[in-house]
Design a protein around this motif. Structure first.
Motif, PDB file in Angstrom:
ATOM      1  N   SER A  72       9.860   0.239   1.554  1.00  0.00           N
ATOM      2  CA  SER A  72      11.064   0.857   2.106  1.00  0.00           C
ATOM      3  C   SER A  72      10.762   2.325   2.374  1.00  0.00           C
ATOM      4  O   SER A  72      10.394   3.066   1.460  1.00  0.00           O
ATOM      5  CB  SER A  72      12.212   0.720   1.104  1.00  0.00           C
ATOM      6  N   LYS A  79      16.056   3.811   7.893  1.00  0.00           N
ATOM      7  CA  LYS A  79      15.098   3.143   7.037  1.00  0.00           C
ATOM      8  C   LYS A  79      14.243   2.170   7.830  1.00  0.00           C
ATOM      9  O   LYS A  79      14.738   1.450   8.696  1.00  0.00           O
ATOM     10  CB  LYS A  79      15.833   2.350   5.962  1.00  0.00           C
ATOM     11  N   LEU A  81      12.035  -1.004   6.838  1.00  0.00           N
ATOM     12  CA  LEU A  81      11.823  -1.920   5.721  1.00  0.00           C
ATOM     13  C   LEU A  81      10.814  -2.974   6.156  1.00  0.00           C
ATOM     14  O   LEU A  81      11.051  -3.716   7.115  1.00  0.00           O
ATOM     15  CB  LEU A  81      13.136  -2.577   5.305  1.00  0.00           C
TER      16      LEU A  81
END
Length: 171
Positions: A72, A79, A81
């Motif tokens: 992450s 973000k 991920l």
């Protein structure tokens, strides 16, 4: 005395031009080179997608028989991920293909994958008993195409996710 207004004008012009720099629209590379922000996750690709340096947290490992891998990476509320693991924890590939805006991904490794989603673009690849996914969550980097970034980031990691290469270590 007449030089002072000229100097002030030049400094002001430099400050204005510096504030107007354009965003980096360099394509996220679809092949990975170090350094890596997490094991196997190329720092350059992530930083381009997020618009700069970021903080990363890694759990698990890339091994096919190990626990699920997760990286992450966050910056300014956005973000990236990256996850790699058992298919039961992911959207089935058939459902991914049915998502709005789904596009097949072409790559030179075993398996198949799709890119889907506009507000949260996700690139997903299934090979054997493992799935690799790259998601861009709340990423709104000026001048960038988050779908293209997700696709290229995923493609760059396929050699160790579904090929015979070992994932490079972070650092």
């Amino acid at each position: 005395m007449r030089r002072r207004p000229l100097a002030v004008g030049l400094v002001a012009a430099v400050l204005v031009l510096g504030a107007c720099t354009s965003p980096d629209t360099t394509a996220v590379p679809d092949t990975a080179d170090g350094p890596y922000v997490c094991d196997g996750v190329p720092e350059r690709g992530v930083e381009l997608a997020l618009g700069g340096a970021s903080e990363a947290t890694q759990t698990g490992s890339w091994t096919a028989d190990g626990p699920a891998f997760s990286c992450s990476v966050t910056r300014d509320g956005g973000k990236v991920l990256v996850t790699y693991g058992d298919p039961s924890t992911f959207l089935p590939l058939e459902q991914a293909a049915d998502q709005e805006g789904a596009e097949a991904i072409d790559a030179d490794v075993d398996g198949s994958g799709y890119l889907f989603g506009d507000s949260k673009p996700t690139a997903m690849w299934v090979c054997g008993e493992r799935v690799l996914a790259a998601e861009l969550i709340d990423v709104d980097t000026e001048g960038r195409d988050p779908r293209a970034d997700a696709r290229a980031l995923l493609t760059s990691m396929l050699p160790w996710a579904c090929g015979d290469a070992d994932a490079p270590k972070a650092g």
